[in-house]
Write a protein that holds these residues in place. Structure first.
Motif, short mmCIF file in Angstrom:
data_model
loop_
_atom_site.label_atom_id
_atom_site.label_comp_id
_atom_site.label_asym_id
_atom_site.label_seq_id
_atom_site.Cartn_x
_atom_site.Cartn_y
_atom_site.Cartn_z
N ASP A 384 -39.04 -28.17 64.80
CA ASP A 384 -38.70 -29.16 63.90
C ASP A 384 -37.08 -29.54 63.23
O ASP A 384 -37.16 -30.03 62.19
CB ASP A 384 -38.99 -28.46 62.75
N VAL A 385 -35.98 -29.68 64.40
CA VAL A 385 -35.18 -29.35 64.50
C VAL A 385 -34.25 -30.90 64.60
O VAL A 385 -35.00 -30.96 65.67
CB VAL A 385 -33.70 -28.49 64.49
N GLU A 386 -33.39 -31.57 63.79
CA GLU A 386 -33.02 -32.64 64.59
C GLU A 386 -31.66 -32.70 64.95
O GLU A 386 -31.52 -32.50 63.55
CB GLU A 386 -33.17 -34.44 64.23
N LEU A 387 -30.77 -33.26 65.23
CA LEU A 387 -29.28 -33.79 65.14
C LEU A 387 -29.21 -35.02 65.00
O LEU A 387 -29.35 -35.73 65.08
CB LEU A 387 -28.52 -33.08 66.90
N VAL A 388 -28.62 -34.92 63.78
CA VAL A 388 -28.13 -36.41 62.98
C VAL A 388 -27.08 -36.81 63.15
O VAL A 388 -26.83 -37.73 62.86
CB VAL A 388 -28.46 -36.20 61.48
N ASN A 389 -25.48 -35.54 63.12
CA ASN A 389 -24.19 -35.71 62.86
C ASN A 389 -23.30 -35.39 63.38
O ASN A 389 -23.55 -34.15 63.82
CB ASN A 389 -23.90 -37.00 61.46
N LEU A 390 -22.62 -35.63 64.00
CA LEU A 390 -21.63 -34.82 64.31
C LEU A 390 -19.98 -34.94 63.32
O LEU A 390 -19.25 -36.44 62.74
CB LEU A 390 -20.95 -35.11 65.78
N THR A 391 -18.85 -34.47 63.02
CA THR A 391 -17.77 -34.63 62.29
C THR A 391 -16.77 -33.84 63.51
O THR A 391 -16.46 -32.82 63.83
CB THR A 391 -17.51 -32.78 60.93
N ILE A 392 -15.56 -34.83 63.55
CA ILE A 392 -14.89 -35.40 64.90
C ILE A 392 -13.71 -35.24 64.30
O ILE A 392 -13.72 -35.67 63.55
CB ILE A 392 -15.15 -36.05 65.51
N GLU A 393 -13.07 -34.11 63.59
CA GLU A 393 -11.52 -34.70 63.08
C GLU A 393 -11.32 -34.58 61.62
O GLU A 393 -11.12 -35.38 61.31
CB GLU A 393 -10.50 -35.37 64.07
N GLY A 394 -11.89 -34.45 61.29
CA GLY A 394 -12.64 -34.25 59.11
C GLY A 394 -13.43 -35.88 58.95
O GLY A 394 -14.31 -36.13 58.16
N ALA A 395 -13.88 -37.10 60.10
CA ALA A 395 -14.53 -37.47 60.41
C ALA A 395 -16.22 -37.55 60.95
O ALA A 395 -16.58 -37.27 62.14
CB ALA A 395 -13.80 -39.33 60.88
N LEU A 408 -21.39 -37.69 74.68
CA LEU A 408 -22.62 -38.16 74.88
C LEU A 408 -23.40 -36.84 74.21
O LEU A 408 -22.70 -35.02 73.91
CB LEU A 408 -22.24 -37.57 75.86
N THR A 409 -24.04 -37.07 73.58
CA THR A 409 -25.56 -35.99 73.04
C THR A 409 -26.69 -35.90 73.70
O THR A 409 -27.10 -37.16 74.41
CB THR A 409 -25.45 -35.80 71.35
N TYR A 410 -27.16 -34.82 74.30
CA TYR A 410 -28.60 -34.71 75.04
C TYR A 410 -29.72 -33.38 74.58
O TYR A 410 -28.77 -32.96 73.78
CB TYR A 410 -28.22 -34.37 76.51
N ARG A 411 -30.39 -34.53 74.10
CA ARG A 411 -31.64 -33.37 74.00
C ARG A 411 -32.02 -33.00 74.62
O ARG A 411 -32.71 -33.57 75.79
CB ARG A 411 -32.37 -34.17 73.07
N VAL A 412 -32.50 -31.17 74.98
CA VAL A 412 -33.27 -31.03 75.98
C VAL A 412 -34.32 -29.47 75.11
O VAL A 412 -34.22 -29.33 74.45
CB VAL A 412 -32.40 -29.61 77.30
N ARG A 413 -35.76 -30.55 76.05
CA ARG A 413 -37.23 -30.08 75.51
C ARG A 413 -37.36 -29.14 76.74
O ARG A 413 -37.29 -29.09 77.70
CB ARG A 413 -38.13 -30.64 75.85
N ILE A 453 -31.71 -31.44 60.01
CA ILE A 453 -32.20 -31.88 59.18
C ILE A 453 -33.27 -31.78 59.63
O ILE A 453 -33.56 -31.28 60.91
CB ILE A 453 -32.04 -32.95 58.79
N THR A 454 -34.16 -30.83 58.80
CA THR A 454 -35.63 -30.32 59.43
C THR A 454 -36.77 -31.09 59.07
O THR A 454 -36.37 -31.31 57.86
CB THR A 454 -36.18 -28.98 58.69
N HIS A 455 -37.62 -30.92 59.73
CA HIS A 455 -39.20 -32.10 59.35
C HIS A 455 -39.98 -31.17 59.16
O HIS A 455 -40.29 -30.05 59.86
CB HIS A 455 -39.17 -33.08 60.09
N PRO A 456 -40.50 -31.44 58.02
CA PRO A 456 -40.51 -32.61 56.99
C PRO A 456 -40.39 -31.88 55.19
O PRO A 456 -39.66 -32.56 55.14
CB PRO A 456 -42.27 -32.61 56.35
N THR A 457 -39.24 -30.30 55.60
CA THR A 457 -38.30 -30.15 54.19
C THR A 457 -37.42 -31.35 54.24
O THR A 457 -36.97 -30.99 52.87
CB THR A 457 -38.61 -28.44 54.47
#
Length: 816
Positions: A384-395, A408-413, A453-457
């Motif tokens: 139920d967890v999803e990666l939504v963004n990254l903070t890189i050097e404050g941005a 580069l981001t990869y999801r492993v199941r 972010i968690t789903h569905p909460t």
């Protein structure tokens, strides 16, 4: 299979939405009445009419309907429910796909009293039996029931009023008021139903054996032909009763609680069954899952190991921390007989959620040093967890945009449904910090924050990721040094670790401003740093005197730009000719410079003297003292031989109270005595001297100095300079080019204006035809220019002093 599947579960219908059809879509639910009108559900209507919609962390969505829900059609023992589901990819529900589902379920036989505890409401339905004539009631118009809700019809049996029994009073509500208050009412040929949302005002909290119940005691009055009949519609549902011990959930439900057993004196259990997700489990199935179902005299207890089959873990967030909770949807059915109601069936649906437990998260550095790629695995996470963004050097950047920053981001199941995320970024990415460690080692530090972010909460949490990889790829700067007749030269070849290292000479930062002040040279083309320092300099170390020359050295240190820790030391050492320290001028003037040796650390150059101790230096720096005197003064001795006349003297340093010098520099000047020169003389009437005009380019500078010594000019960053009236201003005009000793600069006219334009008015003359302005109250003062380390050609400079003044207009000061 299709987008929906249905199950008949006793007096409930369950429709489950298939995840692949409805994942990542916005949904709306409607129920369709017998006239074909769709009524869109919201939370209020759902709890009032007997509908429940649940969103599970297991990517499933459930719709449940009571057999006696507002829009169900009941014929004999079969109830039918029709729902309409709209699914859209946008929240405005445009271009929504519509799914219509009608389902019928058989349920029977009905018990005389049936109680249901759903997640958003509780309901009681009672079989109508013995008529009771009631004299006092609040009469309603027959049409009121029809007007309250289109599905209710005035017939042979319809509800007229409900009386709520509260500790302080009895409160009677007409049908219209009951519906307005959010309650649900229904009648059939054989049953009367009251449905109560958990938010209802008439709910009381009742404790039994330490367990809290939501309870409502009420009586429903309804008409049947010419009679007014009454039924007891008391209902109670447990609020708590859940404990946790030894990694086990313990759920206790007291039996025969007072609101449900008023008037009864004898009780007998008929059936106790339990299950998960509305499915009853046999004793064998419970044993295989290590469940326990205990039924004693006063209570029913279920024990469920945390993590057991039938439940699931979901991600939770507490104070920004990522953790988990174990959730299980338990189901309990208790049937009993008493001497008032006969058979009662009590169905309880209970979702139990364990307390928050912080999760330990693994961050694994699998960097590929040969490929120069940082590779970090973060996880594992629940599905139920999803990666939504990254903070890189404050941005903060969304996952799809991170590739523009080199990430580069990869999801492993994994087979058990869990997942992990892999972050890859090149060593040479700008956001990867590079730091020199030691020898040939560099540290590459990745510092990124991942937001989930968690789903569905829709709870959010962040994981800071910091990993360090040590790589043997450091290239240190190298240097080579040499000297010419008057300067040290040091050339540093940059490596790959010294981009932010700073050059220091004797703990003095070699900034461009400082270089200009001391007449040094500093050039950096990106690959090489070239430094030139004159032999006579405050930052040169003088080590010894010898006939062969003066040994001097220049030491340079590269320091860390942040910590100022020493990173690399370089030095160059040379011998310079003694002639660099002395000038024997043809007119008998001697200029000699004495230098401070390393071995005499306490020597004060301003206290150096010649043999005649009254002869003191004319120019002093921290490490040098310059004397200018005539050979006939200052205790100078003279030696004569057949061809030369030699003048000798000493530069001496005496410690206070001691007449023995601790420093002595001997020097001499020799002049030829006899020199024959053939000169041809011819008498001629020479024309009077004249000056012929010449043409060429002159480079001049005008500087303002802080003091009369003319040693410290104002720098560009210090302008505008603030001065008070009549405070001295020290100006110096210098001929920069050409460097021709035959030239001498003379000032003709100098004037001041109140703007940067030299032709603007008003003006005030400072020099007129090379002389001071006689009309000035404070006349211009000229200062003599003498030879020094900085001034090699005194005739190329003119110095004068002017008192600060301001322009006036009439009797008013000018503001410019």
């Amino acid at each position: 299979t299709g987008p929906m599947s249905l199950e008949c579960l006793g007096n409930l219908l369950r429709i489950t939405l298939t995840a692949e059809y409805f994942e990542d879509k916005y949904l709306s639910f409607s129920v369709v009445d017998q006239s074909g009108i769709a009524w869109e559900l919201d939370e209020t209507m759902a709890s009032q009419c007997g509908y429940t919609v649940t969103y599970s962390n297991r990517s499933t969505i459930e719709f449940r309907a009571s057999a006696l829900s507002c829009h169900s059609r009941l014929e004999k023992d079969v109830f039918t429910v029709t729902i309409e589901i709209k699914a859209s990819r946008t929240p405005d529900m445009k271009n929504a796909a519509t799914h219509l589902k009608s389902a019928s379920c058989h349920y029977g036989p009905w018990s005389p009293r049936e109680l249901v505890c759903e997640s958003n409401y509780m309901e009681v339905s009672v079989r109508r039996e013995v008529p009771q004539t009631v004299k006092e009631f609040i009469q309603d118009e027959p049409e009121d029931w029809t007007l309250v809700f289109p599905e209710a019809k005035t017939g042979e049996a319809s509800i007229w009023q409900v009386v709520f029994h509260q500790p302080e009073e009895k409160k009677a509500l007409l049908v219209s008021n009951v519906w307005s208050a959010g309650y649900g009412l229904n009648t059939t040929d054989t049953r009367v139903l009251l449905r109560i949302p958990y938010t209802a005002a008439q709910i009381q909290l009742v404790k039994d054996q330490g367990v809290t119940f939501y309870a409502v005691r009420s009586s429903v009055f309804y008409k049947q032909r010419w009679m007014i009949l009454m039924v007891d519609t008391a209902v109670a549902c447990p609020v708590d009763g859940v404990d946790y011990a030894n990694e086990t959930i313990i759920w206790t439900v007291p039996k025969y609680i007072q609101p449900l057993s008023a008037g009864a004196t004898s009780f007998k259990d008929v059936l106790v069954e339990a299950g998960v997700d509305l499915h009853k489990l046999s004793a064998k199935e419970m044993a295989s899952r290590k469940y326990e179902l205990l039924n004693d005299l006063n209570a029913i207890t279920m024990k469920i190991p945390i993590g057991a089959e039938g439940g699931y873990y979901k991600t939770s967030v507490s104070n920004g921390q990522h953790g988990t909770k174990y959730t299980i949807n338990l189901f309990l059915e208790h049937q009993w007989e008493d001497n008032k109601w006969g058979l009662t069936k009590h169905t309880i649906i209970k979702e139990i959620e364990t307390p928050f437990e912080q999760a330990e998260l693994a961050i694994t550095n699998n960097s590929n040093l040969s490929a120069r790629i940082m590779n970090v695995t973060v996880g594992t996470f629940l599905p139920d967890v999803e990666l939504v963004n990254l903070t890189i050097e404050g941005a903060t950047v969304a996952v799809p945009e991170a590739v523009q920053h080199g990430y580069l981001t990869y999801r492993v199941r994994y087979a058990n449904g869990s997942k992990a995320y892999i972050i890859q970024v090149p060593f040479d990415a700008p956001s990867v910090k590079k730091e020199y460690l030691r020898a040939d080692m560099r540290a590459y530090t990745l510092n990124v924050t991942l937001a989930f972010i968690t789903h569905p909460t829709s709870e959010t949490f962040a994981i800071p990721v910091t990993t360090v990889s040590a790589v043997k790829d450091a290239v240190l700067p190298k240097a080579r040094g040499f000297c010419d007749g008057r300067n040290f030269h040091l050339i540093i070849i940059h490596g790959n670790v010294d981009q932010n290292w700073l050059p220091f000479i004797s703990d003095w930062h070699l900034t461009p401003e400082a270089v200009q002040k001391y007449n040094y040279s500093l050039k950096d083309n990106g690959t090489h740093l070239a430094i030139s320092v004159p032999f006579l300099s405050s930052h040169v170390r003088y080590e010894d005197f010898h006939v062969s020359g003066i040994k001097a050295s220049l030491h340079l240190t590269l320091k860390d730009g942040i910590t100022l820790a020493n990173r690399r030391d370089f030095s160059v050492s040379c011998r310079f000719s003694p002639s660099e320290l002395i000038q024997c001028l043809p007119n008998g003037t001697v200029v000699v410079t004495a230098v401070k040796l390393v071995g005499v650390a306490d020597l004060d150059t301003s206290l150096l003297v010649l043999r005649d101790r009254q002869c003191k230096p004319s120019l002093v720096t921290e490490k040098t003292a310059t004397f200018k005197f005539s050979v006939n003064t200052c205790g100078t001795s003279r030696k004569v031989n057949s061809s030369t006349m030699t003048y000798e003297n000493d530069v001496l340093y005496f410690r206070p109270g001691n007449n023995t010098p601790v420093y002595q520099l001997k020097f001499a000047c020799s002049y030829a005595i006899k020199q024959t020169v053939d000169v041809r003389y011819e008498s001629k009437n020479n024309p009077p001297p004249s000056i012929k005009p010449g043409f060429g380019t002159l480079a001049l500078s005008l500087k303002l100095f802080k003091e009369k010594s003319y040693s410290d000019p104002y720098q560009e960053s210090e302008y505008p300079v603030v001065k008070y009236l009549r405070e001295a201003l020290y100006f110096e005009v210098e001929l920069l080019q050409p460097k021709d000793a035959r030239l001498e600069i003379n000032l003709d006219d100098c004037w001041a204006t109140n703007s940067q334009s030299l032709d603007s008015l008003p003006q005030w003359p400072i020099l007129i035809n090379g002389c001071e302005n006689n009309e000035d109250s404070y006349r211009t003062v000229f200062h003599e220019v003498n030879y020094s380390l900085r001034v090699k050609l005194p005739q190329h400079l003119k110095r004068f002093e002017v008192r600060m003044f301001t322009f006036v207009q009439g009797t008013t000061l000018s503001q410019e």
